[in-house]
Design an enzyme around this catalytic site. Structure first.
Site, PDB file in Angstrom:
ATOM      1  N   GLU A  34       5.004   5.022   2.102  1.00 27.98           N
ATOM      2  CA  GLU A  34       5.141   4.148   0.927  1.00 27.98           C
ATOM      3  C   GLU A  34       6.610   3.827   0.641  1.00 27.98           C
ATOM      4  O   GLU A  34       6.954   2.703   0.297  1.00 27.98           O
ATOM      5  CB  GLU A  34       4.507   4.797  -0.310  1.00 27.98           C
ATOM      6  CG  GLU A  34       2.994   4.849  -0.279  1.00 27.98           C
ATOM      7  CD  GLU A  34       2.340   3.468  -0.266  1.00 27.98           C
ATOM      8  OE1 GLU A  34       2.995   2.481  -0.663  1.00 27.98           O
ATOM      9  OE2 GLU A  34       1.178   3.370   0.168  1.00 27.98           O
ATOM     10  N   TYR A 117       4.120   3.211  -9.179  1.00 28.14           N
ATOM     11  CA  TYR A 117       3.362   2.706  -8.033  1.00 28.14           C
ATOM     12  C   TYR A 117       3.155   3.798  -6.977  1.00 28.14           C
ATOM     13  O   TYR A 117       2.036   4.066  -6.527  1.00 28.14           O
ATOM     14  CB  TYR A 117       4.074   1.486  -7.410  1.00 28.14           C
ATOM     15  CG  TYR A 117       3.548   1.219  -6.039  1.00 28.14           C
ATOM     16  CD1 TYR A 117       2.314   0.604  -5.883  1.00 28.14           C
ATOM     17  CD2 TYR A 117       4.232   1.663  -4.909  1.00 28.14           C
ATOM     18  CE1 TYR A 117       1.775   0.420  -4.628  1.00 28.14           C
ATOM     19  CE2 TYR A 117       3.692   1.482  -3.657  1.00 28.14           C
ATOM     20  CZ  TYR A 117       2.471   0.866  -3.516  1.00 28.14           C
ATOM     21  OH  TYR A 117       1.935   0.703  -2.280  1.00 28.14           O
ATOM     22  N   ASP A 135       1.174  -2.921  -6.300  1.00 29.29           N
ATOM     23  CA  ASP A 135       2.388  -3.416  -5.637  1.00 29.29           C
ATOM     24  C   ASP A 135       2.387  -4.947  -5.689  1.00 29.29           C
ATOM     25  O   ASP A 135       1.495  -5.563  -6.283  1.00 29.29           O
ATOM     26  CB  ASP A 135       2.468  -2.894  -4.195  1.00 29.29           C
ATOM     27  CG  ASP A 135       1.417  -3.507  -3.287  1.00 29.29           C
ATOM     28  OD1 ASP A 135       0.500  -4.189  -3.795  1.00 29.29           O
ATOM     29  OD2 ASP A 135       1.515  -3.327  -2.062  1.00 29.29           O
TER      30      ASP A 135
END
Ligand code: SF4
Length: 351
Positions: A34, A117, A135
């Protein structure tokens, strides 16, 4: 909402890419992927991910690495504070969590470099918790399909998307659901010219039905760009050149670069030659300018870096400023440098 979810989930089961971090819900791998994917697209990020997991297969390996090692592997991705935060957080997990990634949302979110997030992505994918990870891809899909005109970069707009995303994730397999939405935005509902004719949502998509695909999502704030002018000095004496490490909390902290004279505008070379910074760096008595490059531009998210290279040949070795490190030219490839220097180094120095 049921129709939307069911179409997206079915689409995902057919079209999802086979990505290594999807093969195991290991929070270390998901976290790493990520953070890397915040910097780049999957096709480029995959190579970085594989290099990182090969060099640091566990969180302890990452924690025990040196910052220079990590920055070298991160080279080219930009936003080097993210790499330093990875290192910092790996050390915190090693020390405070017995090298085991925390499994509750608040603890995950308290870690440096992990925002809403990323915490939601890790919590949902690895620990099956119903946290929507929103996102840029998901903002785009939701905005277009549901016809949301609230700007995605305002607090009030974010609340609208958060509420909708929370309703959508409820009762689903949360990790699969979040990944399906992200993948759908990355592959089908793309930023430019999505192929709406092939889309499983086309009969009920607001933007498609109202011809507003290119207008959504809406952003309110356009960030201003700052112009900076970098004169890089490639100082050469026999087989040596000089580097310095960026240490201030500016861009590229911790990376190496050639000695630099920064100006507020594109100054003529004559001004640089008598600039006091240059006098401080080297005595000019035995220095000859052998090359002055054209100005080029390197774009960062909020900065426009105008840069050029000035090659300076020394006829004898000199005392340089303390901050400069003298290196053998062939060793330059071992140093982590900003992306804009990579091409120049490949051009001027043989590997
Ligand atoms: S129809 Fe077009 S705009 Fe709507 S969700 Fe599908 S790809 Fe996106």
């Amino acid at each position: 909402m049921d129709f939307f979810n069911s179409r997206i989930h079915t689409w995902y089961s057919f079209y999802k890419r086979d990505l290594p971090w999807r093969n195991s819900p290991n929070p270390y791998f998901v976290w790493l992927s990520e953070i890397i994917l915040q910097q780049t697209r999957v096709d480029q990020g995959l190579a970085y991910y594989l290099r990182f997991t090969e060099a640091f297969p566990t969180i302890n390996d990452l924690a025990d690495a040196s910052e220079d090692q990590i920055l070298k592997l991160w080279q080219g991705l930009g936003y080097y504070s993210r790499a330093r935060n990875l290192h910092f957080t790996a050390k915190v997990i090693q020390k405070n969590y017995n090298s085991t990634f925390p499994s509750d949302y608040n603890s995950i979110k308290s870690l440096k470099g992990i925002g809403d997030y990323t915490a939601a992505a890790i919590s949902s994918i690895c620990f099956n918790m119903e946290y929507p990870a929103i996102d840029g891809n998901i903002y785009r899909v939701l905005s277009r399909y549901f016809g949301i005109h609230e700007p995605i970069d305002t607090n009030s707009g974010k609340k609208v998307f958060q509420k909708l995303a929370k309703e959508l994730i409820t009762g689903t397999d949360p990790g699969m659901h979040n990944q399906a939405l992200m993948e759908f935005g990355a592959l089908q509902c793309t930023p430019k010219n999505p192929d709406c004719r092939q889309c499983p949502l086309k009969e009920s998509c607001f933007a498609h039905l109202h011809q507003t695909v290119s207008k959504l999502p809406i952003k309110q704030n356009r960030t201003k760009q700052r112009n900076r002018y970098f004169n890089y000095l490639i100082i050469e004496y026999q087989n040596y050149t000089w580097l310095r490490k960026r240490t201030t909390s500016d861009i590229w902290k911790g990376l190496f670069e050639f000695p630099l004279i920064e100006m507020s505008e594109a100054t003529a070379i004559d001004v640089i030659l008598v600039h006091e910074e240059l006098q401080k760096l080297i005595s000019q008595n035995n220095a000859t300018i052998t090359y002055v490059g054209d100005w080029k531009i390197h774009l960062l998210s909020h900065q426009r870096i105008h840069y050029r290279f000035i090659r300076i040949s020394l006829s004898e070795e000199i005392e340089t400023a303390q901050e400069l490190i003298r290196i053998n030219k062939q060793d330059i490839f071992n140093f982590a440098v900003p992306k804009l220097l990579e091409n120049c180094i490949a051009e001027y120095f043989e590997n």
